[in-house]
Enzyme design. Structure first.
Site, PDB file in Angstrom:
ATOM      1  N   LEU D 224     -26.525  25.878  27.636  1.00 57.66           N
ATOM      2  CA  LEU D 224     -25.736  27.320  26.833  1.00 57.66           C
ATOM      3  C   LEU D 224     -24.662  27.807  28.103  1.00 57.66           C
ATOM      4  CD1 LEU D 224     -24.865  29.236  25.045  1.00 57.66           C
ATOM      5  CD2 LEU D 224     -27.209  30.305  25.214  1.00 57.66           C
ATOM      6  N   ASP D 225     -22.929  27.595  28.354  1.00 59.93           N
ATOM      7  CA  ASP D 225     -22.142  28.335  28.892  1.00 59.93           C
ATOM      8  C   ASP D 225     -21.924  27.801  29.993  1.00 59.93           C
ATOM      9  OD1 ASP D 225     -22.336  30.773  26.709  1.00 59.93           O
ATOM     10  OD2 ASP D 225     -23.706  31.716  27.307  1.00 59.93           O
TER      11      ASP D 225
END
Lengths: 281, 281, 281, 281
Positions: D224-225
């Site tokens: 994530l990210d």
């Protein structure tokens, strides 16, 4: 409850802040925000002040004028903070600034009412109406110049427009319009003024080989591209940019600078004097 | 004539501005500049106010405390506007921030007195003395930590230092020092905090492949690199930058951000609370 | 091992890159870095190429000229990549750019030799000598103009200077000097050219009420402030800035922009043509 | 006439540029533009090259593979320069990035085809269809996750989508999608990564009291990210900004950064490796 925004210009002298703040307190107001500036060279005082009142007395405005405004020789405007100003948009054929303003209006980022978009061309009719906003096509040539001006003024009056945004409107605005809307017509010029005023600034920028291109938003005055500057910004360019690339990069910048200036105006944070502006944060 | 700068923090309530400005006017003062801010969430009021007085009454400070400061439960500091604060600079082996601060001091851009530069290494002795400033070499290792701290505190006291700038001082500052100089020790961290706290931020930035590197100037607190932020800025980087290039580009940025923070502090425009800062323009 | 940097300008035509890269490969070279650009409008080809060679044949340069340079009608300069160019600094009374250049030189950020600093005033003698660099005071007035020029040229020749940096040197440079150092004299002008050329640009910027001030570094040509631009940048200002504040904010910017331009020149990344520059990354 | 863009990654070794450019020349091509970079640490070679050919021989691609691509162990993609890639846009309820992408598409600034916009909510159906683009509402909850994914994949396949833009799509993208579109899903995260990953970054930024907020556009990976960063930028904020103000200022930035990343991807100027990107100018 009432929320008011006071926008004040006057000659500088001791006691103005004390006078205004004392008056507001005595009238049951609470100061929410205050911005103040003194131009020491010209001895001018500027203030923008937001205050909230449980209840405004019937004679509030009259008393303010008598005991404060007159006493300090103020040029003072008082706005209801939450009232949305009415903004007309003038465009020509370029759509990037128009799309940006209308999108921000739709998103709720731009707190105005937009009674109409006006253009000397019909090209952006569909784009405008997509956003549910009326579009007026008012042709403008040498021959029908006076007719066009009259039509513009009639529309502005009918729709009680407070200020006008020239979103890449490629026409020179008439004196008649400027007289009715002094410091209320916002233009975006596609250069870092005072460099490259007039037509085709990106071509001139290319010729000069600059490493930054700019955009300038300013109030329209009789002198072309010479009115009080509200906002400016630049973006880096290089030898890789052709004139076409400069125009394309510039579009992004024009949108950002124009919208920044419009928002400052809408918040009543721009005070003009002597062809300059005070822009509060 | 006296010029005073008032730096005020207190719980928000109606009438503070009216109270302060009225008091100043009654005491023969003229307000030169006012900056004000209310944190609505925490209901805190902040103000920085410059005023000039033909003559200060003997009891001015006492009266201010009694009739204003106590009444509004203020944390208020009053400075003589033109008094230059005394700044100590702590360095390690990097010279770029030191050179920048001393150059700006020599050029008259930085309105402070610099009683001394202190380092745990001897490397920058010559660079410092070139500018006519005393240099103290105070070694600092695990074993002589307490001795070093005592020596630091003694020097700071002897030279009546008002605040300390850590100009790439690579040591952790002791609690004892922080206690004596709360919100008065300014550090420059070579990353855009809170990204990459701690050691070797440029290495981490390289690893992550960021397209901007940053620098952050903040007040030193017990928590490493977690104190109130005064200033931050970034500069663009690309895949072309090796770790060494990042370090080199970062130096320019560190200088600029540190000097910006120091100047704001010197102008008494930084107000700290709740691990945040209000930085007036 | 030899490291060479090739800086090439020539009319565009098919096969240049293939020709050059093939030649280098055949001569035992490995291309380390290549930057290339074609001006499609003027059909000009630009390339900067770094290559390393285990060993250079005795006739390498001659062969390159015969089989490549002449064939493609090149204007080609070949530098030993690691040779530090010799830079003279001309100053007047302002010290900020001088301090910045000398500090970066001392820190190892600026890969040049600095044989001397020259000024028409004696003010910065001490500042220069602090850094261990010789300082020459060459007075310059109407009456002794020719004498001054002759002295400058003699010093430059004696010290084998490669290029000159005008670090806020407030004199107009003579044609004689420009002839000897074409595109090798770097000036910093304290405005965003072409806005506000000539003297006192910060005063003009103040008058116009701009919201950004700029700095421009360019090669000096016969036309005042109109030579090829190498680097430009801007910084935000507001109504709060007096002329004095603009001058002060501008100093920071001038340092940064000048040093950026000097570093690009030192890396042989600036190629001039038609009063423009190609500046490779 | 054919215009081709070559995007090449391979282990570094002498002779690659000479080999490629020679091959192109022999096949009647003219090199229009070349960008090249070597990661010295990992000994990897990257190149993006545009060339025009009067006529491509039938066996051009095959020959290139045999004599160049295989020889240098290249990962090489060859695109028809003028073919517009097909871009799907995934949104949730925020409209600012969607409006910006569609406006630029309409203005001709974004050279793609947009077969559809997809959302897990119905809110932006009207906004999308205003621009004449099909809108698909594909609900997405824990329970119908698999159904939703299947529907997404079917639509992408049916419409021959080349890459996906998550224009503030607030859902986590499934591994299945990432597998089909490796380094072809572009996300905009509303912080300066790696600071403030995950949900509510503006709230975290407010808490930390930062003086800049950022936006980061990156390729989506399983973490994530944490995928390769394509573009980042920041904007100044101050104590005056509430969380709501940060969100509002951030919108402007998100638009700009996302559109910059998308344009770089469309121009095939982004090359990913080792969770980093090479982004050519």
């Amino acid at each position: 409850m009432a929320k008011l925004t006071f926008v004040i210009k006057c000659p500088d002298q001791p006691g103005i802040i004390a006078g205004v703040t004392h008056f507001i307190k005595e009238n049951g107001g609470n100061i929410v925000y205050i911005d103040q500036y003194v131009d020491r060279e010209n001895l001018l005082f500027f203030m923008r002040l937001e205050a909230s009142f449980e209840e405004l007395s019937a004679s509030f405005y009259e008393q303010f004028e008598e005991s404060i405004s007159n006493r300090f020789e103020m040029n003072c405007e008082i706005f209801e903070t939450n009232r949305r100003p009415r903004m007309a948009v003038f465009v020509s054929k370029y759509d990037h600034c128009l799309y940006d303003l209308l999108s921000q209006y739709k998103s709720g980022e731009l707190c105005v009412d937009i009674p109409f978009v006006l253009s000397n061309h019909a090209d952006l009719k569909e784009a405008t109406e997509r956003f549910g906003i009326p579009f007026y096509h008012v042709p403008f040539t040498k021959d029908i110049r006076e007719k066009g001006e009259a039509e513009q003024l009639a529309l502005l009056k009918k729709h009680q427009v407070d200020f006008i945004v020239l979103a890449r409107y490629m026409q020179i605005v008439s004196s008649a319009l400027i007289d009715v809307y002094p410091n209320k017509i916002i233009n975006i010029h596609h250069s870092f003024l005072p460099a490259f005023p007039g037509a085709k600034p990106y071509h001139s920028a290319y010729e000069r080989g600059v490493k930054l291109i700019g955009a300038t938003s300013h109030y329209v005055t009789e002198d072309l591209d010479a009115g009080p500057i509200i906002a400016q910004d630049v973006t880096q360019v290089s030898h890789l940019h052709s004139v076409k690339d400069l125009i394309s990069s510039g579009k992004e910048l024009e949108k950002v600078v124009l919208s920044r200036a419009v928002k400052k105006h809408v918040a009543r944070k721009v005070l003009s004097y002597a062809n300059r502006t005070v822009v509060f944060h």
